[in-house]
Design an enzyme around this catalytic site. Structure first.
Site, PDB file in Angstrom:
ATOM      1  CE  LYS A  99      44.023  47.026  36.287  1.00 24.04           C
ATOM      2  NZ  LYS A  99      45.544  46.130  36.060  1.00 24.04           N
ATOM      3  CE  LYS A 132      52.568  40.502  41.369  1.00 20.08           C
ATOM      4  NZ  LYS A 132      51.352  41.262  40.798  1.00 20.08           N
ATOM      5  N   GLY A 175      46.119  36.628  41.010  1.00 21.00           N
ATOM      6  CA  GLY A 175      44.669  35.926  40.172  1.00 21.00           C
ATOM      7  C   GLY A 175      45.155  34.474  40.293  1.00 21.00           C
ATOM      8  CG  ASN A 176      49.102  32.243  40.032  1.00 21.90           C
ATOM      9  OD1 ASN A 176      48.707  33.473  40.632  1.00 21.90           O
ATOM     10  ND2 ASN A 176      49.094  31.398  40.058  1.00 21.90           N
ATOM     11  CE  LYS A 186      47.658  40.691  43.591  1.00 23.66           C
ATOM     12  NZ  LYS A 186      48.764  40.051  44.518  1.00 23.66           N
TER      13      LYS A 186
END
Length: 308
Positions: free
Chosen positions: A121, A265, A9-10, A205
């Site tokens: 979430k 991740k 996102g960054n 994601k």
């Protein structure tokens, strides 16, 4: 070489920013050139997150609800997929001498997955206790107290099962097109009677990126985040970057990782390595060049290819 690279996102929004289109374009202009080494791969897919953007989209819907009906969450995911995809495509076109195309991507989940019974979430804005009670009764939302800052809506986050547009993505990649896909984990849908039905959920994601990479037969999955590597004892004076891990080593450290940060991740990386025999790099855009040459980042390798 087929590579799937997942943008964090960054890459679009930085801490303290309001997220204007100009800010996001500027951030992309700064971060995407770091992908130069990957842009040479003949088969390349770019995925991305949408957490801040989908939260803002939902807030727009809420603010305008007295005048126009708000969209369901799954359509907000679709809207932000298109928004972010357009921004990434416009900037990537200046960096590559080949076509770039964004594919709005539906991702199928199991409507009976236990995650739907336990929303976890957090999304969207904060509400007061009174507003939260109204939303519970009028819309059937699940809201929880969030660190004393108010109440937030929580939604299910089921695991992804199928990339619906896999065929079109493969066609683009085979033709040498840089494809942008699975934005925000994909538009969550279930399938019934030959029709897709949107469901209010958020798909991780990184898990969706790993599923896409596996389905494409990718040799490499690159996960770009806001830290340069996975760290042992992260956040402490004794923190040390971890350079190389086997899939077994990576799985062994999962209990030490925070649920909402690195754990998805690493779980996704382990699944990809074991299913394909490929490799995963976790690093930041700033040191990607060094990481690809083995001087930075965390590499996860060494999983035997599973029977698919």
């Amino acid at each position: 070489m087929t590579t799937v690279v997942a943008l964090g996102g960054n890459a679009l929004m930085r801490q303290g920013e309001s997220g204007t289109a100009a800010q996001q374009l500027r951030n992309l202009r700064e971060s995407l050139p770091a992908l130069t080494a990957l842009l040479e791969d003949p088969r390349l897919v770019v995925t991305h997150g949408n957490g801040p953007q989908v939260g803002q989209m939902l807030r727009r819907h809420e603010r305008a609800a007295d005048e126009v009906p708000p969209h369901p969450l799954w359509l907000a995911v679709a809207e932000t997929q298109a928004e972010i995809g357009a921004l990434i495509e416009s900037e990537l076109r200046a960096l590559v001498d080949r076509p770039v195309a964004c594919v709005l991507t539906h991702v199928r989940v199991d409507e009976h997955d236990p995650a739907f019974a336990k929303p976890t979430k957090p999304i969207g804005p904060f509400y007061s206790a009174e507003e939260a009670e109204t939303l519970r009764s009028e819309r059937g939302w699940t809201l929880v107290s969030d660190a004393g800052r108010g109440y937030r809506r929580v939604v299910p986050s089921p695991p992804p099962l199928e990339i619906v547009e896999l065929g079109p993505i493969e066609t683009l990649v085979d033709a040498g097109v840089v494809a942008i896909a699975c934005g925000g984990g994909g538009i969550p849908v279930t399938s019934r009677d030959g029709r897709l039905r949107g469901v209010d959920a958020v798909i991780d994601k990184d898990r969706a990126s790993a599923l896409l990479a596996t389905a494409l037969g990718a040799e490499r999955l690159v996960v770009l985040t806001d830290v340069d590597a996975l760290y042992r004892d992260f956040g402490t004076p004794s923190a040390q970057p971890i350079g190389d891990l086997t899939a077994d080593d990576a799985e062994a450290i999962l209990p030490t990782l925070a649920e909402g940060s690195m754990r998805p991740k690493i779980e996704s990386a382990v699944a990809f390595v074991r299913q394909t025999g490929g490799e995963v790099l976790i690093t930041s855009a700033e040191v990607l060049g060094d990481a690809l040459e083995g001087r930075a980042g965390t590499w996860i390798k060494g999983g035997p290819k599973a029977a698919l």
